[in-house]
Design an enzyme around this catalytic site. Structure first.
Site, short mmCIF file in Angstrom:
data_model
loop_
_atom_site.label_atom_id
_atom_site.label_comp_id
_atom_site.label_asym_id
_atom_site.label_seq_id
_atom_site.Cartn_x
_atom_site.Cartn_y
_atom_site.Cartn_z
N ARG A 57 0.95 -1.26 0.22
CA ARG A 57 0.09 0.10 -0.11
C ARG A 57 0.79 1.37 -0.06
NH1 ARG A 57 -2.15 2.61 4.98
NH2 ARG A 57 -3.84 4.35 4.57
N ARG A 98 -10.18 18.46 9.38
CA ARG A 98 -9.32 18.88 10.38
C ARG A 98 -9.51 20.22 10.96
NH1 ARG A 98 -4.89 15.33 10.13
NH2 ARG A 98 -4.85 14.33 8.11
N LYS A 242 -13.50 2.34 0.84
CA LYS A 242 -13.04 2.16 2.45
C LYS A 242 -14.47 2.51 3.11
CE LYS A 242 -9.39 4.00 3.61
NZ LYS A 242 -7.80 5.03 3.48
N THR A 300 -6.64 -1.61 10.19
CA THR A 300 -6.51 -0.61 11.09
C THR A 300 -6.02 -1.46 12.76
OG1 THR A 300 -7.89 1.06 10.34
CG2 THR A 300 -6.91 1.53 12.31
#
Length: 418
Positions: A57, A98, A242, A300
């Site tokens: 990846r 963010r 995802k 994850t």
């Protein structure tokens, strides 16, 4: 007669080679490894492949185009030298929300009141920016704001002219540009940013096997990524969707119809839904992917502790083991191999856990994995799968073993029947 004799001898050699293979060559669950400073040199890439990595990846959230081109060519070079069928996955960043700049570090304690705005400011203990232009209109009283992987949690208590008045529910320290999750409210984000579009131009030219699309929320988001790649001249790259937002879990059936692969990205997903609901979502999505013939990746914190230590925790080993038993087709390593101290040991350990888990896989009844889509091709594939299962079951019932041959150009049928 002579030709038949030659074919018979050749077949005997082939079957002898098959039966003498080591068990780990039969492992079906694949390993995805993220490359980074700890693992992006040729020597390390070779060691990772030799220890079980099937897919590398490249994380486009970090590094520039020159870096990614260099690493891409390096992986192809090493894989060719080893004659290894190693794939490459390019993971685009997507619309990550963010907070803005902060004056140093700010500590927020439970019960504190902090105002949140979309205006560009230098944040303080009393007022911070979230870089999401329509946050004031999209969030309502009662909605939550999670900062820094959910460590800091805010609840909206009131709406002023330009600010959301929030109470700190869970406190902690925040600093500039930390990630922000908005699990509730009418969030309207564009799945492709300008950066993503530029990255996809490069990716289309590099031609990896897979592109991972971040923060997809529905089938149209997946279509948009496909259209962007097609516009750049590449329609062959497979799309990995995802699943990392609650809306994606809710719209999973339409996402499945447009995707080639699913990835359960438990990092952001685990922030946006309660932690106790993540295992449920994982099992449901894996089952749906299995049913529709889509590979599913679990990602994850699989062996997170191995970033800094040479052995995983027992809980991490169980996590990988159970992901395989659930029916996942691949498990992914992130920081463990990109920045960790023990990338080779981590891959080797994951390979051992997968190998053990594969020996414990219970028999599967194809009746439990029928598609819900009215697709003639999928239905035909399932008929062949059911037939092969029935033939083998009846042979085993009378104590016979036989190899079953199915000739097809359809890779989806091969995966389903296998």
């Amino acid at each position: 007669y002579i030709m038949l004799r030659r074919l018979s001898r050749k077949w005997n050699r082939v079957t002898t080679r098959w039966t003498s293979m080591k068990p780990d060559l039969y492992v079906k669950s694949k390993i995805i490894s993220t490359l980074g400073p700890a693992s992006d040199n040729e020597n390390m890439i070779q060691k990772l492949i030799e220890n079980g990595v099937d897919v590398f990846r490249l994380n486009f959230s970090h590094g520039d185009h020159d870096y990614h081109q260099t690493i891409f060519k390096r992986v192809r070079k090493v894989a060719k030298k080893l004659d290894a069928p190693t794939a490459i996955l390019c993971d685009i960043q997507g619309p990550k929300i963010r907070i803005g700049d902060i004056e140093g570090q700010v500590s927020l304690a439970p019960g504190n009141v902090v105002r949140v705005t979309a205006q560009e400011i230098i944040g303080t203990q009393h007022r911070i920016q979230v870089r999401y232009p329509t946050i004031h209109t999209d969030l309502d009283v009662g909605d939550k704001i999670f900062i820094n992987d959910g460590i800091v949690q805010l609840a909206v208590t009131n709406k002023e002219q330009d600010d959301l008045v929030c109470e700190v529910i869970s406190g902690g320290i925040i600093s500039s540009k930390k990630g922000c999750n908005l699990p509730s409210g009418n969030i309207n984000i564009d799945v492709l940013t300008k950066k993503d579009e530029e990255d996809l131009k490069l990716i289309a030219a590099l031609d990896p096997e897979y592109v991972a699309a971040s923060f997809v929320g529905n089938g149209d988001d997946v279509k948009r990524v496909k259209r962007c790649l097609a516009k750049c001249g590449n329609e062959q790259i497979k799309i990995i969707s995802k699943i990392e937002r609650p809306v994606a879990v809710d719209k999973i059936d339409e996402i499945i119809q447009e995707s080639d692969v699913l990835m359960i990205a438990r990092g952001d997903l685990g922030v946006e839904i309660p932690a106790q609901d993540v295992p449920i979502a994982q099992k449901v999505i894996v089952k749906k992917g299995n049913r529709e013939g889509l590979p599913v990746i679990i990602a994850t914190q699989m062996l997170e502790s191995m970033i800094n230590q040479a052995r995983p925790t027992r809980a991490e080993a169980s996590d990988v083991f159970n992901a395989v038993l659930d029916g996942s087709d691949s498990v992914m390593l992130s920081g463990e191999t990109s920045v960790g101290r023990y990338p080779v040991e981590t891959v080797s350990m994951m390979n051992k856990i997968i190998d053990t888990a594969d020996t414990q896989m219970p028999p599967r009844n194809p009746d439990e994995f029928d598609t819900i889509q009215e697709d003639p091709v999928k239905i035909h594939t399932q008929i062949v799968g059911h037939s092969s299962f029935t033939i083998q079951s009846e042979l085993l019932a009378i104590g016979k073993k036989a190899k079953l041959f199915i000739f097809t150009p359809d890779t989806e049928m091969v995966r389903y029947v296998d």
